[in-house]
Design a protein around this motif. Sequence first.
Motif, PDB file in Angstrom:
ATOM      1  N   PRO A 195      40.982  35.584 106.998  1.00  0.00           N
ATOM      2  CA  PRO A 195      41.885  34.710 106.248  1.00  0.00           C
ATOM      3  C   PRO A 195      42.508  33.641 107.135  1.00  0.00           C
ATOM      4  N   GLY A 196      42.752  32.479 106.552  1.00  0.00           N
ATOM      5  CA  GLY A 196      43.327  31.372 107.289  1.00  0.00           C
ATOM      6  C   GLY A 196      42.388  30.183 107.295  1.00  0.00           C
ATOM      7  N   ASP A 221      44.965  34.187 100.525  1.00  0.00           N
ATOM      8  CA  ASP A 221      46.203  33.624 101.080  1.00  0.00           C
ATOM      9  C   ASP A 221      47.261  33.475  99.995  1.00  0.00           C
ATOM     10  N   ARG A 259      39.138  32.766 100.597  1.00  0.00           N
ATOM     11  CA  ARG A 259      40.244  32.617 101.549  1.00  0.00           C
ATOM     12  C   ARG A 259      41.483  32.076 100.853  1.00  0.00           C
TER      13      ARG A 259
END
Length: 413
Positions: free
Chosen positions: A61-62, A193, A189
């Motif tokens: 993630p990110g 998030d 993602r």
Amino acid sequence: MRRIRTGAVIGLIRGVALGALLGTATFAQGLFEPVARVGDRVVTAYELQQRTRFVEVIGQPGDPAELALEGLIDDRVRQEAAEEAGIDLTDEQVMEGMAEFAGRAGLSTDEFVAGLAQNGVDAATFRDFVAAGLGFREIVRQRLLREVEVDERDVDREIRRLAGDPGLRYAFSRVVYRVDTPQFAAQARSRIDALGSSPSLAAFAAEARQFSVAPEGPAGGLIDAMDAADLPGPLRQLLSGLAPGEVSAPVPLAEGRAVAIFQLREVREAPRPAPAPTAIDYAAFYIPGGRTPQALAEAAAIRARVDTCDDLYPIAREVGQDRLDRGTLPPSQIPADIAQELALLDAGEASTVLTRAGGQTLIFLMLCDREYPLPGEADREAIRAALQNRALDARADALLQTLRAETRIEILP
């Protein structure tokens, strides 16, 4: 260190993709232009492109571009430290590291590499990623291993933890996202998030109904409660680290073509009881004065100073070693009143209910630990190594940050 400019990095990655489609010789040459300098080493545009795709495939993630550049900078710092320490990994060590990483996704090295290739990631990118980590791990072992002590009791506790409490049942939900194309990976993602680490149960269920590709998706991702002992080891370990309502980190599935997140809904008691302890480790600290205000005040002062039974030893050295008794005994050999009081305590808790010497001595009674039958056969040395690695990983993070702070890092325009 200059701050990484995410917008510029994303623009670079898009340019790499466009150039690859056009196939121009000029752009091919640009692939090997440096995009960052780390000490005397560089990071090239091609390496950045490959690492970004790798980050996307494993579902980290990110922002992929920023994570990729940060990761490559860390790798250069690790490589420099390994070279200065004279560490030279063998091919066998690197292959073992690749197998270990692939095994976390339940895949062989060949299966994992094939999944990467299908998503445009070279095997060399995976190998370089693993090798940088292994070299740095060896540095950490050389410098810090002597600081990490794992005794037999630590191993016993870990065996029981990995086996799970047979008296528990986990109720949880799951969302499985496709990540087999850049578009699906970006969507996953973004959704992960946006969902956050502790969404409501209703929000997680709505996410599953709308986006999950798993069979239970239409039912809100709900999975029937399961006994801890019946869960696969990695899933049991993952769920045991969550509080109700919390969501796990993404878990790669299907050779990197999907990722799953889990939300723990509830931990319930199972119908069958947990096994009886085979031995109890406890401490009795004797305080003159019985239940007088002075003795109770001393007990309160001791309680404020201790978190574990080991914390009682310095106090005993101050006032007299003969005032502290500690032992590990089968329940049948423990005095009945002490055994009954210990049954009401958790490890680290204390009681001042009991006295001795006709009420003239107060007992500060503390439960240190309960020992249970170990579940089946266990590879104790493998578990010991895992505990050492866990402790070393925490120290490695701190060492890496120190080395980064000492390294000249420049992000090139």
